[in-house]
Design a protein around this motif. Structure first.
Motif, PDB file in Angstrom:
ATOM      1  N   GLN A  10       0.842  -1.186   0.000  1.00 59.17           N
ATOM      2  CA  GLN A  10       0.000   0.000   0.000  1.00 59.17           C
ATOM      3  C   GLN A  10       0.880   1.239   0.000  1.00 59.17           C
ATOM      4  OE1 GLN A  10      -2.235  -0.954   3.592  1.00 59.17           O
ATOM      5  NE2 GLN A  10      -4.071  -1.122   2.308  1.00 59.17           N
ATOM      6  N   VAL A  11       0.501   2.216  -0.810  1.00 65.43           N
ATOM      7  CA  VAL A  11       1.225   3.478  -0.894  1.00 65.43           C
ATOM      8  C   VAL A  11       0.324   4.576  -0.352  1.00 65.43           C
ATOM      9  CG1 VAL A  11       2.439   5.078  -2.415  1.00 65.43           C
ATOM     10  CG2 VAL A  11       2.405   2.637  -2.976  1.00 65.43           C
ATOM     11  N   GLU A  12       0.745   5.187   0.741  1.00 67.18           N
ATOM     12  CA  GLU A  12      -0.015   6.292   1.334  1.00 67.18           C
ATOM     13  C   GLU A  12       0.704   7.590   0.983  1.00 67.18           C
ATOM     14  OE1 GLU A  12      -1.445   5.924   5.349  1.00 67.18           O
ATOM     15  OE2 GLU A  12      -1.130   3.757   5.270  1.00 67.18           O
ATOM     16  N   THR A  13       0.404   8.109  -0.188  1.00 67.85           N
ATOM     17  CA  THR A  13       1.126   9.269  -0.714  1.00 67.85           C
ATOM     18  C   THR A  13       0.994  10.507   0.166  1.00 67.85           C
ATOM     19  OG1 THR A  13      -0.760   9.808  -2.120  1.00 67.85           O
ATOM     20  CG2 THR A  13       1.016   8.494  -3.096  1.00 67.85           C
ATOM     21  N   ASN A  14      -0.086  10.612   0.915  1.00 71.14           N
ATOM     22  CA  ASN A  14      -0.259  11.789   1.773  1.00 71.14           C
ATOM     23  C   ASN A  14       0.756  11.832   2.920  1.00 71.14           C
ATOM     24  OD1 ASN A  14      -1.539   9.553   2.940  1.00 71.14           O
ATOM     25  ND2 ASN A  14      -2.917  10.835   4.139  1.00 71.14           N
ATOM     26  N   ARG A  15       1.431  10.727   3.199  1.00 74.77           N
ATOM     27  CA  ARG A  15       2.472  10.680   4.228  1.00 74.77           C
ATOM     28  C   ARG A  15       3.843  11.060   3.673  1.00 74.77           C
ATOM     29  NH1 ARG A  15       1.076   7.922   8.985  1.00 74.77           N
ATOM     30  NH2 ARG A  15       3.306   7.797   9.382  1.00 74.77           N
ATOM     31  N   CYS A  16       3.977  11.098   2.363  1.00 71.99           N
ATOM     32  CA  CYS A  16       5.269  11.338   1.715  1.00 71.99           C
ATOM     33  C   CYS A  16       5.752  12.770   1.970  1.00 71.99           C
ATOM     34  CB  CYS A  16       5.155  11.079   0.217  1.00 71.99           C
ATOM     35  SG  CYS A  16       6.722  11.270  -0.665  1.00 71.99           S
ATOM     36  N   ASP A  48       5.549   0.595  -9.472  1.00 73.35           N
ATOM     37  CA  ASP A  48       5.404  -0.229 -10.674  1.00 73.35           C
ATOM     38  C   ASP A  48       5.365  -1.682 -10.207  1.00 73.35           C
ATOM     39  OD1 ASP A  48       5.678  -1.739 -12.982  1.00 73.35           O
ATOM     40  OD2 ASP A  48       7.191  -0.424 -13.870  1.00 73.35           O
ATOM     41  N   LYS A  49       4.176  -2.232 -10.091  1.00 74.27           N
ATOM     42  CA  LYS A  49       4.003  -3.565  -9.521  1.00 74.27           C
ATOM     43  C   LYS A  49       4.710  -4.656 -10.322  1.00 74.27           C
ATOM     44  CE  LYS A  49      -0.135  -2.573  -6.933  1.00 74.27           C
ATOM     45  NZ  LYS A  49      -1.415  -3.047  -6.453  1.00 74.27           N
ATOM     46  N   GLU A  50       4.868  -4.469 -11.603  1.00 77.97           N
ATOM     47  CA  GLU A  50       5.559  -5.472 -12.424  1.00 77.97           C
ATOM     48  C   GLU A  50       7.053  -5.567 -12.092  1.00 77.97           C
ATOM     49  OE1 GLU A  50       4.253  -7.806 -14.526  1.00 77.97           O
ATOM     50  OE2 GLU A  50       2.384  -7.049 -13.662  1.00 77.97           O
ATOM     51  N   LYS A  51       7.637  -4.484 -11.606  1.00 84.92           N
ATOM     52  CA  LYS A  51       9.065  -4.481 -11.267  1.00 84.92           C
ATOM     53  C   LYS A  51       9.330  -4.830  -9.806  1.00 84.92           C
ATOM     54  CE  LYS A  51      10.718  -1.134 -14.673  1.00 84.92           C
ATOM     55  NZ  LYS A  51      11.387   0.187 -14.808  1.00 84.92           N
ATOM     56  N   CYS A  52       8.288  -4.834  -8.994  1.00 86.39           N
ATOM     57  CA  CYS A  52       8.446  -5.070  -7.556  1.00 86.39           C
ATOM     58  C   CYS A  52       8.985  -6.477  -7.295  1.00 86.39           C
ATOM     59  CB  CYS A  52       7.110  -4.881  -6.845  1.00 86.39           C
ATOM     60  SG  CYS A  52       7.220  -5.094  -5.060  1.00 86.39           S
ATOM     61  N   LEU A  53      10.069  -6.565  -6.522  1.00 88.82           N
ATOM     62  CA  LEU A  53      10.683  -7.847  -6.173  1.00 88.82           C
ATOM     63  C   LEU A  53      10.083  -8.444  -4.907  1.00 88.82           C
ATOM     64  CD1 LEU A  53      14.443  -6.957  -6.810  1.00 88.82           C
ATOM     65  CD2 LEU A  53      12.907  -8.232  -8.317  1.00 88.82           C
ATOM     66  N   GLY A  54       9.343  -7.654  -4.166  1.00 95.51           N
ATOM     67  CA  GLY A  54       8.740  -8.141  -2.937  1.00 95.51           C
ATOM     68  C   GLY A  54       9.680  -8.159  -1.755  1.00 95.51           C
ATOM     69  N   CYS A  55      10.742  -7.378  -1.811  1.00 96.58           N
ATOM     70  CA  CYS A  55      11.764  -7.412  -0.753  1.00 96.58           C
ATOM     71  C   CYS A  55      11.318  -6.743   0.528  1.00 96.58           C
ATOM     72  CB  CYS A  55      13.052  -6.779  -1.245  1.00 96.58           C
ATOM     73  SG  CYS A  55      12.919  -5.025  -1.646  1.00 96.58           S
ATOM     74  N   GLY A  56      10.432  -5.772   0.472  1.00 96.03           N
ATOM     75  CA  GLY A  56       9.960  -5.075   1.660  1.00 96.03           C
ATOM     76  C   GLY A  56      10.894  -3.997   2.167  1.00 96.03           C
ATOM     77  N   LEU A  57      11.975  -3.712   1.448  1.00 99.78           N
ATOM     78  CA  LEU A  57      12.915  -2.691   1.900  1.00 99.78           C
ATOM     79  C   LEU A  57      12.253  -1.327   2.016  1.00 99.78           C
ATOM     80  CD1 LEU A  57      16.169  -3.564  -0.068  1.00 99.78           C
ATOM     81  CD2 LEU A  57      15.655  -3.987   2.323  1.00 99.78           C
ATOM     82  N   CYS A  58      11.315  -1.048   1.152  1.00 93.68           N
ATOM     83  CA  CYS A  58      10.651   0.256   1.183  1.00 93.68           C
ATOM     84  C   CYS A  58       9.870   0.461   2.480  1.00 93.68           C
ATOM     85  CB  CYS A  58       9.737   0.420  -0.032  1.00 93.68           C
ATOM     86  SG  CYS A  58       8.504  -0.880  -0.224  1.00 93.68           S
ATOM     87  N   PHE A  59       9.454  -0.626   3.137  1.00 94.53           N
ATOM     88  CA  PHE A  59       8.712  -0.503   4.391  1.00 94.53           C
ATOM     89  C   PHE A  59       9.591   0.124   5.466  1.00 94.53           C
ATOM     90  CE2 PHE A  59       5.804  -4.422   3.512  1.00 94.53           C
ATOM     91  CZ  PHE A  59       5.338  -3.806   2.376  1.00 94.53           C
ATOM     92  N   SER A  60      10.840  -0.331   5.533  1.00 90.94           N
ATOM     93  CA  SER A  60      11.726   0.179   6.579  1.00 90.94           C
ATOM     94  C   SER A  60      12.543   1.375   6.119  1.00 90.94           C
ATOM     95  CB  SER A  60      12.666  -0.927   7.061  1.00 90.94           C
ATOM     96  OG  SER A  60      13.490  -1.387   6.012  1.00 90.94           O
ATOM     97  N   ASP A  61      12.606   1.618   4.817  1.00 92.51           N
ATOM     98  CA  ASP A  61      13.406   2.725   4.276  1.00 92.51           C
ATOM     99  C   ASP A  61      12.796   4.092   4.529  1.00 92.51           C
ATOM    100  OD1 ASP A  61      15.776   1.925   3.292  1.00 92.51           O
ATOM    101  OD2 ASP A  61      15.188   1.868   1.202  1.00 92.51           O
ATOM    102  N   CYS A  62      11.512   4.182   4.423  1.00 91.86           N
ATOM    103  CA  CYS A  62      10.857   5.481   4.484  1.00 91.86           C
ATOM    104  C   CYS A  62      10.648   5.934   5.924  1.00 91.86           C
ATOM    105  CB  CYS A  62       9.507   5.420   3.771  1.00 91.86           C
ATOM    106  SG  CYS A  62       8.650   7.002   3.796  1.00 91.86           S
ATOM    107  N   PRO A  63      11.138   7.119   6.279  1.00 96.31           N
ATOM    108  CA  PRO A  63      10.980   7.591   7.659  1.00 96.31           C
ATOM    109  C   PRO A  63       9.535   7.935   8.017  1.00 96.31           C
ATOM    110  CG  PRO A  63      11.954   9.309   6.308  1.00 96.31           C
ATOM    111  CD  PRO A  63      11.882   8.072   5.449  1.00 96.31           C
ATOM    112  N   THR A  64       8.696   8.162   7.019  1.00 94.51           N
ATOM    113  CA  THR A  64       7.301   8.514   7.312  1.00 94.51           C
ATOM    114  C   THR A  64       6.329   7.377   6.965  1.00 94.51           C
ATOM    115  OG1 THR A  64       7.074   9.581   5.143  1.00 94.51           O
ATOM    116  CG2 THR A  64       7.704  10.978   7.010  1.00 94.51           C
ATOM    117  N   GLN A  65       6.858   6.196   6.679  1.00 92.69           N
ATOM    118  CA  GLN A  65       6.074   4.991   6.417  1.00 92.69           C
ATOM    119  C   GLN A  65       5.028   5.178   5.319  1.00 92.69           C
ATOM    120  OE1 GLN A  65       4.712   4.208  10.416  1.00 92.69           O
ATOM    121  NE2 GLN A  65       6.497   2.925  10.833  1.00 92.69           N
TER     122      GLN A  65
END
Length: 194
Positions: A10-16, A48-65
């Motif tokens: 899920q992408v919550e753009t309002n938190r970006c 881009d869901k077709e390129k997503c590897l499913g690693c989950g790094l983006c979950f912990s990378d973003c300081p604002t989740q």
């Protein structure tokens, strides 16, 4: 892997930060995505869901989740480890083909997470280090599309060990690079936290 092809991400753009503050130009998640699945365009993050590897790094990378999932988060790992109550727990990633313990390891706990081990935050490694000794299974990382992320995970673990020492605890982390294949897999399978 639970998040392959961006499933359940899920992408919550309002938190970006880019949405909240026009001059920020944050591209941390974009520049660290091993699949190059995140795109920053007009101060908005796209997946881009077709390129997503499913690693989950983006979950912990973003300081604002900005990125996350309702199907899984780090609290599920803590729950599994607490339920197993093992002195030593082995951790497997979602790409690991053989998440099993050998006969001699049956007293250990085992948890397979649906993401890359690199996606686990320092805070969660710290909490896990208070509960159990950790053996991180890296024996299949050399064939993984996220193999370049292992150094990143090691940095997080090293920081965690410093925190544990600073708080008066002895850290017990080890990496397993080679492991024998188990003959009996029935009762020794790792518990999935996803």
């Amino acid at each position: 892997m639970l998040f392959t092809k961006g499933s359940y991400v899920q992408v919550e753009t309002n938190r970006c930060l880019n949405q909240q503050h026009n001059g920020v130009e944050c591209s941390h998640c974009v520049s660290h995505c091993p699949g190059q699945a995140l795109i920053l365009y007009n101060h908005q993050i796209y997946l881009d869901k077709e390129k997503c590897l499913g690693c989950g790094l983006c979950f912990s990378d973003c300081p604002t989740q900005v990125l996350g999932s309702q199907q899984w988060d780090e609290t599920t790992i803590m729950t599994e480890v607490k339920e197993q109550r093992a002195g030593i727990t082995q951790f497997f990633c979602g790409y690991h083909q053989t998440p099993f313990l050998s006969k001699v390891e049956k007293e250990k706990g085992a948890v397979q997470i649906p993401t890359c081990l690199s996606s686990i935050s320092k805070g969660t490694w710290y909490e896990l280090g208070l509960l159990t000794s950790l053996e991180l299974r890296l024996d299949e990382c050399h064939v993984c599309p996220m193999k370049d992320c292992v150094d990143r995970m090691k940095l997080a673990v090293e920081t965690t060990m410093e925190w544990l020492i600073a708080s008066g605890h002895t850290p017990h982390f080890s990496y397993i690079y080679t492991a024998e294949k188990s003959q009996k897999k029935k009762k020794l399978q790792a518990v999935s936290s996803g």
